[in-house]
Design a protein around this motif. Structure first.
Motif, PDB file in Angstrom:
ATOM      1  N   ALA A  30      21.371  54.511  46.304  1.00 37.49           N
ATOM      2  CA  ALA A  30      22.718  53.790  46.691  1.00 37.49           C
ATOM      3  C   ALA A  30      22.796  52.519  46.318  1.00 37.49           C
ATOM      4  N   TYR A  31      23.852  51.945  45.859  1.00 38.29           N
ATOM      5  CA  TYR A  31      23.893  50.396  45.829  1.00 38.29           C
ATOM      6  C   TYR A  31      24.741  50.191  46.880  1.00 38.29           C
ATOM      7  N   GLY A  32      24.664  48.780  47.148  1.00 36.27           N
ATOM      8  CA  GLY A  32      25.252  48.094  48.504  1.00 36.27           C
ATOM      9  C   GLY A  32      26.785  48.576  48.671  1.00 36.27           C
ATOM     10  N   LEU A  33      27.459  48.517  47.681  1.00 34.23           N
ATOM     11  CA  LEU A  33      29.034  48.690  47.729  1.00 34.23           C
ATOM     12  C   LEU A  33      29.229  50.085  48.240  1.00 34.23           C
ATOM     13  N   GLU A  34      28.592  50.788  47.677  1.00 27.59           N
ATOM     14  CA  GLU A  34      28.466  52.509  47.844  1.00 27.59           C
ATOM     15  C   GLU A  34      28.182  52.672  49.333  1.00 27.59           C
ATOM     16  N   LEU A  35      27.037  52.199  49.879  1.00 29.57           N
ATOM     17  CA  LEU A  35      26.994  52.230  51.073  1.00 29.57           C
ATOM     18  C   LEU A  35      27.798  51.781  52.034  1.00 29.57           C
ATOM     19  N   ALA A  36      28.322  50.484  51.652  1.00 32.04           N
ATOM     20  CA  ALA A  36      29.401  49.877  52.661  1.00 32.04           C
ATOM     21  C   ALA A  36      30.741  50.844  52.751  1.00 32.04           C
ATOM     22  N   THR A  66      13.261  50.630  49.357  1.00 30.09           N
ATOM     23  CA  THR A  66      12.891  49.681  48.313  1.00 30.09           C
ATOM     24  C   THR A  66      14.039  49.697  47.350  1.00 30.09           C
ATOM     25  N   THR A  67      13.888  48.746  46.425  1.00 30.96           N
ATOM     26  CA  THR A  67      15.008  48.092  45.575  1.00 30.96           C
ATOM     27  C   THR A  67      14.639  48.553  44.029  1.00 30.96           C
ATOM     28  N   THR A  68      15.683  48.582  43.300  1.00 34.94           N
ATOM     29  CA  THR A  68      15.462  48.811  41.904  1.00 34.94           C
ATOM     30  C   THR A  68      16.912  48.352  41.193  1.00 34.94           C
ATOM     31  N   GLY A  75      30.310  45.175  34.405  1.00 29.55           N
ATOM     32  CA  GLY A  75      29.611  43.952  34.950  1.00 29.55           C
ATOM     33  C   GLY A  75      28.069  43.977  34.852  1.00 29.55           C
ATOM     34  N   PRO A  76      27.524  43.231  35.867  1.00 31.21           N
ATOM     35  CA  PRO A  76      26.085  43.192  35.775  1.00 31.21           C
ATOM     36  C   PRO A  76      25.318  44.373  36.432  1.00 31.21           C
ATOM     37  N   PRO A  77      24.033  44.404  36.276  1.00 29.16           N
ATOM     38  CA  PRO A  77      23.227  45.365  36.885  1.00 29.16           C
ATOM     39  C   PRO A  77      23.338  45.451  38.386  1.00 29.16           C
ATOM     40  N   ARG A  78      23.286  46.679  39.131  1.00 32.84           N
ATOM     41  CA  ARG A  78      23.316  47.006  40.560  1.00 32.84           C
ATOM     42  C   ARG A  78      21.950  47.235  40.937  1.00 32.84           C
ATOM     43  N   ARG A  79      21.925  46.464  42.363  1.00 33.20           N
ATOM     44  CA  ARG A  79      20.718  46.614  43.184  1.00 33.20           C
ATOM     45  C   ARG A  79      20.857  47.930  43.741  1.00 33.20           C
ATOM     46  N   TYR A  80      19.939  48.894  43.796  1.00 32.61           N
ATOM     47  CA  TYR A  80      20.111  50.241  44.038  1.00 32.61           C
ATOM     48  C   TYR A  80      18.988  50.289  45.196  1.00 32.61           C
ATOM     49  N   TYR A  81      19.286  50.862  46.282  1.00 30.85           N
ATOM     50  CA  TYR A  81      18.322  50.976  47.535  1.00 30.85           C
ATOM     51  C   TYR A  81      17.856  52.430  47.714  1.00 30.85           C
TER      52      TYR A  81
END
Length: 113
Positions: A30-36, A66-68, A75-81
């Motif tokens: 999941a990405y940060g905003l999704e987790l939030a 880990t992150t990818t 928008g820009p690519p998302r950082r997934y955790y």
């Protein structure tokens, strides 16, 4: 001085939010905003995104996530955790410990009524 509900919640959050993040990631990355959004849905675990990103950084440094970078529909690519095996082990340790802890807290609170 009597503690406020906010003060009590702040103390309770300190020990559990990182494990709740791990629990959210157990079902997949999941990405940060999704987790939030998932953690903030109940309005108790997470009160602002500003506290989430430093926590995610600590979890990454501990080797629990880990992150990818992945594409975003806008928008820009998302950082997934994503949860690592070490993160899963930490979550399972927390889960078994939490069950015992929560049962004792519940018992103590019920006994005091």
């Amino acid at each position: 001085m009597e503690p406020t509900p906010d003060a009590v919640l702040t103390q309770l959050r300190k020990g559990v939010v990182e494990y709740c993040v791990l629990a959210c990631l157990r079902s997949g990355r999941a990405y940060g905003l999704e987790l939030a959004e998932r953690l903030g849905a109940g309005k108790v675990l997470l009160t602002s995104e500003g506290t989430l990103y430093p926590l995610l950084s600590r979890l990454r440094q501990q080797g629990w996530v880990t992150t990818t970078l992945g594409p975003s529909p806008v928008g820009p690519p998302r950082r997934y955790y994503e949860l690592t095996p070490q993160g899963l082990a930490a979550l399972e340790t927390f889960r078994s410990t939490w069950d015992l802890f929560a049962a004792d807290v519940h018992h103590a609170l019920e006994e005091s009524r």
